[in-house]
Structure formats: C-alpha cells, structure tokens
Design an enzyme around this catalytic site. Structure first.
Site, PDB file in Angstrom:
ATOM      1  N   ALA A  78      -5.936   2.989   2.417  1.00  0.00           N
ATOM      2  CA  ALA A  78      -7.296   3.205   2.902  1.00  0.00           C
ATOM      3  C   ALA A  78      -7.291   3.950   4.236  1.00  0.00           C
ATOM      4  O   ALA A  78      -8.105   4.858   4.455  1.00  0.00           O
ATOM      5  CB  ALA A  78      -8.019   1.870   3.037  1.00  0.00           C
TER       6      ALA A  78
ATOM      7  N   SER B 240       0.863  -1.178   0.000  1.00  0.00           N
ATOM      8  CA  SER B 240       0.000   0.000   0.000  1.00  0.00           C
ATOM      9  C   SER B 240       0.900   1.229   0.000  1.00  0.00           C
ATOM     10  O   SER B 240       1.928   1.258   0.685  1.00  0.00           O
ATOM     11  CB  SER B 240      -0.861   0.041   1.263  1.00  0.00           C
TER      12      SER B 240
ATOM     13  N   HIS C 112     -11.003  -3.454  -2.654  1.00  0.00           N
ATOM     14  CA  HIS C 112     -11.007  -4.641  -3.521  1.00  0.00           C
ATOM     15  C   HIS C 112     -12.430  -5.042  -3.932  1.00  0.00           C
ATOM     16  O   HIS C 112     -13.278  -4.197  -4.184  1.00  0.00           O
ATOM     17  CB  HIS C 112     -10.268  -5.801  -2.849  1.00  0.00           C
TER      18      HIS C 112
END
Length: 278
Positions: free
Chosen positions: A111, A57, A149
């Site tokens: 996120a 990430s 996702h």
C-alpha cells in the site's frame, strides 16, 4: 519437521491455510507452528528473518530477498484488489494530498509503495495499524488514509469517501495485476523442502476452493466479527488462480513491481533468484 508459519487472521489467509494448518490434507512429515499477526508485524519479522515461512507485503520483498525466496502458491495478486485512499466527508481533494497528513498501513507495505508511486511528493505520512486507519480518518487525526483488507467494504457505511483507487492507478500505469502479498520461505532450506512446502500450500488452497462457498469455523474464529457476506467478499477479492500458482504473468508483475521499487528508491536489488522454480 516442524516449521514456523506466519500469516494474518484475515479471511483470505485463514481460507488459504486452513487445510494445511488443520491437517485436512496429508502434510506428510511436515508440521507447522502457526503465528497469526498483522501484515506489518510479519513484514518487520521478515526483515529479522524470524519465521521459516511467512506472508509478507510485496512492498518489503526487496529488503528480504537475501533471506527469503518467493513460493508460487498462497499469495494475493490480481486486478481490482488494490488499496484505496479515502478521506472524510468534506475532506481534502486529491491535489491537496502532498501537503496533508496521510495514514499508511505500514512503511514496508505494498500500500505504501503504491501510494508513493501515485503521490511521490507526499511528505506527511503517519504509519498506522491498518485496522485503525478508518477511525483516524473519521476522527480527523489525519487528513486521509490508505485502507486495505475488509475496510474496503465498510468505509462508505461510515460516511467516508474515496479519493483514489491506488490499485487502479497501478493497473493504468503498468497494465499488470497488483502484487499485494506473497508467501516466502527461508533460503537456508534446500529446494526439495521448499518445493514440498509449496505443494502443500497449493493443495491447501485447492482444498479450500473445492469446498467453497463454505466458510469454515477456522476462518470464522479469526474473522473479527465480520458477517459471512463480508468474509466471502474478502475471499473473492484476494484469493484467485494466482493464489494457486503465480504463473508467468504473476511473476512478471512481481518483477515489474521490484523494478519500479528499485527505480523509485534508486537502489539495486539482490541478484539471487526471486522465485522458487519447478
């Protein structure tokens, strides 16, 4: 030479790496030992410097810049691809988020960074495996959750409702595409080898696109019983021209992400080069 390579079993990653892993392209003297793991595990391993090449990430990139350099190929970056904040029917409103328990798919994920940008005062976060967040919201063990996702495509079927598109919030605030996940390689390898690996990843993506919309057995094998339609949605959303090469605007978006991270966390980042050049 054998190198360890980590990525997730999600269709976008298996689509990108299929040709490289299964030698559908000429890999020369490079062989890869593949490790499939969820992105939070890969993030934690990157902090330890465990793998030679790995998907991460962008949320963890600031913490691993001393160990890894970003390769221009193979990542996920774009518009309309961000995480969503959801709750159950009759659940909380957006103005209650700061006082509610929110499931987040890992501390060092993009996120989490985007959620923190939108809700800086939120203090009750529960870091949860991304695939378990929908159920946590359904069973009301949390008030809301940040989904990524394939859950983006299924949450409404389960009676869940969107509170905010966090990617949309990022785009409104910055005007930039969203840096979701990148491919990084250890700095201890010389630039020539890093370039060779990047060229192979780029060739693997291009090979996959040249055969699309075919869904290969390798993608299906790791798709967690998704329908082919959902697999294609996944690929269409997360694999694009930025996956072939970040380019100047992609690199600028990542740099902007790092600048915001540095400001939010009141920290200075490594001065080493972020991206492999050439």
């Amino acid at each position: 030479m054998k190198l360890t390579l980590g990525f997730s079993p999600c269709p976008n990653d298996t689509f990108i790496f299929d040709a490289l892993v299964n030698k559908k392209i000429d890999t020369g003297d490079i062989a890869v030992e593949v490790v499939l793991e969820d992105v939070q595990t890969l993030n934690e391993w990157a902090l330890q410097g465990k793998l030679d090449i790995t998907k991460i990430s962008y949320g963890v990139l600031p913490l691993v810049l001393n160990k890894y350099i970003v390769l221009p190929a193979g990542g996920a970056l774009g518009k309309g691809v961000g995480p969503l904040l959801i709750t159950h029917a009759g659940g909380i409103s957006a103005d209650k988020v700061k006082d509610s328990t929110i499931a987040i798919p890992g501390e060092h994920t993009t996120a989490h960074m985007l959620f923190s940008l939108a809700f800086p005062e939120a203090g009750h976060k529960k870091f949860t495996l991304f695939s378990q967040i929908e159920d946590a919201v359904i069973h009301e063990t949390v008030d809301a959750g940040v989904i990524i996702h394939e859950n983006r495509f299924t949450y409404q079927d389960k009676g869940l409702v969107k509170l905010m598109d966090l990617g949309e919030y990022w785009e409104t605030q910055t005007g930039s595409p969203i840096p979701l996940g990148g491919i990084v390689m250890k700095r201890t390898y010389d630039a020539a080898l890093q370039q060779q690996v990047n060229t192979l990843i780029r060739a693997s993506v291009e090979y996959a696109f040249s055969n699309y919309p075919l869904i290969t057995d390798y993608v299906k094998q790791h798709s967690q019983e998704m329908s082919e339609g959902v697999m294609r949605q996944h690929i269409d959303l997360y694999v694009n021209n930025y996956s072939i090469d970040l380019g100047a605007d992609g690199k600028a978006a990542v740099q902007q992400f790092l600048d915001i991270y540095s400001r939010v966390h009141s920290t200075s980042l490594s001065k080493q080069a972020i991206f492999l050049e050439g």
